[in-house]
Design a protein around this motif. Structure first.
Motif, short mmCIF file in Angstrom:
data_model
loop_
_atom_site.label_atom_id
_atom_site.label_comp_id
_atom_site.label_asym_id
_atom_site.label_seq_id
_atom_site.Cartn_x
_atom_site.Cartn_y
_atom_site.Cartn_z
N SER A 170 0.85 -1.18 0.00
CA SER A 170 0.00 0.00 0.00
C SER A 170 0.89 1.23 0.00
N THR A 171 0.45 2.29 -0.66
CA THR A 171 1.15 3.57 -0.58
C THR A 171 0.67 4.37 0.62
N LEU A 172 -0.34 3.87 1.32
CA LEU A 172 -0.79 4.50 2.56
C LEU A 172 0.16 4.15 3.69
N SER A 173 0.51 5.15 4.50
CA SER A 173 1.42 4.88 5.62
C SER A 173 0.68 4.23 6.78
N GLU A 174 -0.63 4.43 6.87
CA GLU A 174 -1.46 3.79 7.90
C GLU A 174 -2.80 3.40 7.29
N LEU A 175 -3.45 2.44 7.94
CA LEU A 175 -4.76 1.96 7.49
C LEU A 175 -5.77 2.05 8.62
N TRP A 176 -7.05 1.95 8.22
CA TRP A 176 -8.15 1.79 9.17
C TRP A 176 -8.30 2.95 10.13
N GLY A 177 -7.91 4.15 9.70
CA GLY A 177 -8.06 5.34 10.52
C GLY A 177 -8.99 6.34 9.87
N ASP A 178 -9.07 7.53 10.46
CA ASP A 178 -9.97 8.56 9.94
C ASP A 178 -9.37 9.30 8.75
N GLY A 179 -8.09 9.55 8.77
CA GLY A 179 -7.45 10.30 7.70
C GLY A 179 -6.63 9.41 6.79
N LYS A 180 -6.04 10.03 5.76
CA LYS A 180 -5.19 9.31 4.82
C LYS A 180 -3.85 10.02 4.71
N GLU A 181 -2.80 9.30 5.04
CA GLU A 181 -1.45 9.80 4.84
C GLU A 181 -0.70 8.80 3.98
N PHE A 182 0.04 9.33 3.00
CA PHE A 182 0.71 8.48 2.04
C PHE A 182 2.22 8.47 2.28
#
Length: 519
Positions: A291-303
């Motif tokens: 994934s290019t997402l640094s975190e999952l299953w949260g409120d925001g999106k950080e890549f």
């Protein structure tokens, strides 16, 4: 070219994995070398097969099975060709011997800029009266705003046996982002899909001399989780101990629903991911979440911040290209002509630790240094991997790793069972997004028309205790689900005992990365 009995078959389940696969095989064909003065170090027959087209000419098609909904084909024919021109009325009349004929045609999907230029070049070359003018394709095509489907990116022809569509009778009214792995189970068991898939896979296997293994790319948060699990069962039954690298891919969902709908989908995503990881860890040799997402299953999106790239992480077109570049690098070791004895199982042996099949994939792409005057240990200290595994930085405690370096002479580094070096750069195709800064382009970038771009790259598959951050977060989120009310979220698809068994399995995976295991 000869594969020397080292063929790898790629299996792709879902829209995002097929996006990654389209870029991946485009990179492969961009790297084909037909110049004897500059032979390629990478053996492309491992991933491609030679065959004949309908016209009788030789062609190369990927050793691939792509599974998706029919609407994802866009312009791609079920026979594996982009933008197939329908026969003329006169040709149909000759065949049917009907004088008066009304031809009804569906409107052709719009072509992107690249395919429009390909069509112009083909028409110019086929016209005997045209001036001898070579219409060169551009080196770069920025399709970020126009591409909606992976078939619009794909520039290689597929074999008709490469495409396995989910029948409309099974997908009608299906909301894929909210679907469960149980839905995938049901689709797999349906003869209208299962027979087609198994026939296509059997065809690809029979076209190989000796299969060394499989790449299995799958969406892990929806119905494709269940389909890929069933596929792993089938591969283990039919192909025994062949190596399998499973790449669960997390989609870039657009949060357009209200808060309740988002929570329902999150619950479903977590359960599907749990079943995918527990089953793939049992049946695969290695599992590398992407994934290019640094975190999952949260409120925001950080890549993830890839220092040497200028990309938009929220773009499926661009994010999938980054993953494809990483897959190209980490799969290089068992495709090198220089090392014919290296196979997928050798990489597995390098990374193997008891009970720990979950590994992190890291990449430095493009590689920032033009010259290297230091050893591999200094190289890995200076250039930290940019992780493609959420929650896992891949910065320390890398217990074992398989390192690939492209674009530098292998004689510069001492031989090591965990280091694989190729002098060939990664050649970037025209449809690769324009996210590589000018200073890293090793080709003649001053010309807008002409050579394809080339860049160097570094990657690693890392078996690290840092993976515990990923598995612990999944366990934490799964524990927050109220199993007693689970039916309201996933439509009674799951029984309580199988949910409890899945959670216990994920907890065991997480425990295998605990620091106490090394004391």
């Amino acid at each position: 070219m000869t594969s020397q009995g080292k063929e790898v078959v790629t299996l792709q389940f879902g829209k995002f994995p097929n996006f990654v696969g389209a870029h991946y095989f485009n990179i492969q064909t961009a790297g084909f070398s037909f110049n004897p003065d500059f032979p390629a170090d990478v053996n492309h027959d491992v991933l491609f097969r030679e065959g004949k087209s309908d016209s009788g000419s030789f062609s190369y098609t990927p050793r691939l099975i792509a599974v998706d909904l029919e609407q994802s084909l866009h312009s791609l024919s079920k026979t594996g060709l982009n933008f197939v021109t329908p026969p003329s009325t006169s040709e149909v009349q000759d065949v049917t011997q009907v004088e008066a004929l009304e031809v009804l045609q569906n409107p052709q999907p719009p072509k992107n800029e690249y395919f429009e230029d390909v069509e112009k070049q083909s028409s110019a070359q086929e016209n005997p009266n045209a001036m001898q003018v070579d219409l060169l394709l551009k080196t770069k095509y920025d399709l970020s705003t126009t591409v909606k489907s992976w078939s619009e990116v794909l520039t290689v022809n597929l074999h008709p046996r490469s495409i396995t569509m989910i029948p409309k009778t099974l997908s009608s009214g299906l909301d894929v982002p909210k679907s469960t792995c149980k839905t995938g189970d049901d689709i797999w068991k349906n003869p209208s899909f299962n027979d087609d898939f198994e026939d296509n896979l059997r065809f690809q296997l029979e076209a190989c001399d000796i299969v060394q293994g499989f790449h299995l790319l799958t969406e892990c948060e929806n119905l494709y989780s269940g389909m890929s699990n069933r596929c792993l069962d089938y591969l283990r039954d039919e192909c025994g101990k062949k190596s399998i690298l499973t790449v669960p891919i997390f989609s870039l969902n657009e949060d357009e629903e209200d808060g309740l709908e988002i929570r329902k989908r999150l619950c479903s995503n977590l359960i599907n991911t749990g079943f995918c990881l527990s089953r793939s860890s049992e049946l695969s040799d290695l599992v590398a979440p992407f994934s290019t997402l640094s975190e999952l299953w949260g409120d925001g999106k950080e890549f993830q911040d890839f220092k040497t790239l200028k990309y938009d992480g929220s773009s499926c077109y661009q994010s999938s290209a980054v993953m494809a570049a990483c897959l190209e690098l980490i799969s290089t070791p068992y495709r090198l002509k220089r090392l014919p004895g290296v196979r997928m199982n050798n990489v597995n042996e390098v990374l193997s630790l008891p009970g720990r099949k979950l590994v992190g994939a890291g990449v430095v792409f493009p590689f920032p240094d033009v010259k290297i005057d230091y050893d591999i240990l200094e190289l890995l200290k200076r250039h930290k991997y940019r992780s493609l595994c959420p929650f896992v930085p891949l910065e320390s405690t890398l217990d074992t790793q398989s390192v690939t370096l492209r674009g530098f002479p292998h004689s510069q580094f001492p031989s090591s069972p965990a280091l694989f070096v190729s002098s060939c750069n990664v050649r970037v195709p025209r449809t690769f997004p324009d996210i590589i800064p000018h200073e890293y382009d090793l080709s003649n970038s001053a010309l807008y028309y002409g050579r394809l771009r080339e860049v160097s790259g570094l990657s690693g598959l890392c078996n690290t205790r840092e993976m515990k951050a990923f598995t612990d977060k999944l366990v934490e989120k799964l524990r927050q689900i109220n199993v007693g009310k689970i039916s309201s979220f996933v439509s009674n698809d799951f029984e309580r005992p199988e949910l409890v068994e899945m959670m216990e399995s994920v907890e065991e995976i997480s425990a295998s990365y605990d620091i106490s295991m090394f004391l």
